[in-house]
Design an enzyme around this catalytic site. Structure first.
Site, PDB file in Angstrom:
ATOM      1  N   ASP A 178       1.183  -0.952  -3.561  1.00 37.62           N
ATOM      2  CA  ASP A 178       2.101  -1.757  -4.359  1.00 37.62           C
ATOM      3  C   ASP A 178       3.474  -1.091  -4.469  1.00 37.62           C
ATOM      4  O   ASP A 178       3.565   0.134  -4.565  1.00 37.62           O
ATOM      5  CB  ASP A 178       1.495  -1.953  -5.757  1.00 37.62           C
ATOM      6  CG  ASP A 178       2.240  -2.992  -6.573  1.00 37.62           C
ATOM      7  OD1 ASP A 178       2.952  -3.825  -5.981  1.00 37.62           O
ATOM      8  OD2 ASP A 178       2.110  -2.966  -7.806  1.00 37.62           O
ATOM      9  N   HIS A 229       9.151  -3.192   2.853  1.00 44.29           N
ATOM     10  CA  HIS A 229       7.904  -3.382   3.610  1.00 44.29           C
ATOM     11  C   HIS A 229       7.905  -2.530   4.886  1.00 44.29           C
ATOM     12  O   HIS A 229       6.884  -1.942   5.257  1.00 44.29           O
ATOM     13  CB  HIS A 229       7.716  -4.859   3.968  1.00 44.29           C
ATOM     14  CG  HIS A 229       7.511  -5.745   2.783  1.00 44.29           C
ATOM     15  ND1 HIS A 229       6.523  -5.506   1.850  1.00 44.29           N
ATOM     16  CD2 HIS A 229       8.162  -6.862   2.368  1.00 44.29           C
ATOM     17  CE1 HIS A 229       6.574  -6.448   0.907  1.00 44.29           C
ATOM     18  NE2 HIS A 229       7.559  -7.269   1.199  1.00 44.29           N
ATOM     19  N   GLU A 279      -3.194 -14.480  -2.974  1.00 43.13           N
ATOM     20  CA  GLU A 279      -2.117 -14.901  -3.881  1.00 43.13           C
ATOM     21  C   GLU A 279      -0.723 -14.644  -3.300  1.00 43.13           C
ATOM     22  O   GLU A 279       0.269 -15.219  -3.770  1.00 43.13           O
ATOM     23  CB  GLU A 279      -2.239 -14.161  -5.223  1.00 43.13           C
ATOM     24  CG  GLU A 279      -3.423 -14.588  -6.083  1.00 43.13           C
ATOM     25  CD  GLU A 279      -4.753 -14.013  -5.605  1.00 43.13           C
ATOM     26  OE1 GLU A 279      -5.786 -14.676  -5.799  1.00 43.13           O
ATOM     27  OE2 GLU A 279      -4.747 -12.913  -5.013  1.00 43.13           O
ATOM     28  N   LEU A 296     -12.640   7.162  12.281  1.00 42.51           N
ATOM     29  CA  LEU A 296     -12.195   6.554  11.036  1.00 42.51           C
ATOM     30  C   LEU A 296     -12.240   5.041  11.184  1.00 42.51           C
ATOM     31  O   LEU A 296     -11.824   4.503  12.211  1.00 42.51           O
ATOM     32  CB  LEU A 296     -10.752   6.983  10.712  1.00 42.51           C
ATOM     33  CG  LEU A 296     -10.053   6.235   9.562  1.00 42.51           C
ATOM     34  CD1 LEU A 296     -10.738   6.517   8.228  1.00 42.51           C
ATOM     35  CD2 LEU A 296      -8.571   6.606   9.495  1.00 42.51           C
TER      36      LEU A 296
END
Length: 224
Positions: free
Chosen positions: A12, A29, A59, A122
């Protein structure tokens, strides 16, 4: 010390960082992607087996169309330029969420998953168009459709995270203390760390500091 097999992260603060430093949410971003690369490298170094990243929620479609399009273009470019390198590093890529994107992106996601499906160093789970409430309702519908008894074991087998251990540790950056519809079932016994830094400002030192704290926590799972 607590073993650490699976880290989940709510990344976030990209947009807020971008506005503050570049007067552009999209710039945030792009900067956040650099943090992703650093955290992936450190996760491998720490021999952590699973890393789940909350990339785009159900959302997030409410955001401006221009920003949404930029996010998906950023993802496309990342996969095109980095999938061979991720594969060379023995990294497996898995998508959780509903693959309801452009034809090109859907094809690229499918290729990336198939290309890396047998890798073992991973596993990176990208939560894309993901919402935990949607996942839970879908699992219940599948159980009913297949006439299965509703048990915890059966329910888990119909989640998108089937065969993935629940996160030991959740990190949320951005100075926001909530789960935002992310892995609500799977996080039942995870240790949760809320970090004030915005995601592009989060670094390897911050990551290791949280891991160190996690390993010292006494985990009782309802016991004493």
């Amino acid at each position: 010390m607590n073993p650490l097999k699976h880290v989940a992260i709510i990344m976030d603060g990209n947009g807020r960082w971008g506005i503050k430093h570049k007067n552009s949410r999209n710039a945030g971003h792009k900067a956040g992607l650099n943090t992703v690369e650093k955290i992936i490298k450190e996760t491998i170094k720490k021999k952590i087996s699973f890393l789940t990243l909350y990339v785009f929620s159900t959302e997030n479609w409410k955001r401006p169309k221009e920003e949404v399009n930029y996010l998906f273009k950023l993802l496309e470019n990342f996969l095109i330029s980095r999938i061979e390198d991720l594969h060379a590093q023995n990294i497996k890529l898995k998508i959780i969420g509903i693959k309801n994107f452009s034809k090109n992106l859907n094809k690229l996601l499918k290729y990336s998953e198939k290309k890396t499906s047998k890798n073992t160093s991973l596993q990176i789970n990208l939560a894309l168009n993901y919402g935990s409430k949607t996942e839970i309702l879908h699992a219940l519908k599948l159980i009913s459709k297949n006439k299965k008894k509703i048990t915890e074991k059966n329910f888990i087998n119909y989640l998108q995270t089937k065969n993935i251990p629940d996160p030991d540790l959740l990190i949320r950056t951005g100075n926001t203390n909530r789960l935002s519809n992310f892995l609500l079932w799977q996080l039942a016994y995870s240790e949760i760390f809320f970090e004030k830094k915005l995601w592009p400002a989060f670094n390897v030192k911050d990551y290791n500091k949280i891991i160190k704290k996690y390993k010292k926590i006494k985990r009782n799972y309802g016991n004493i």
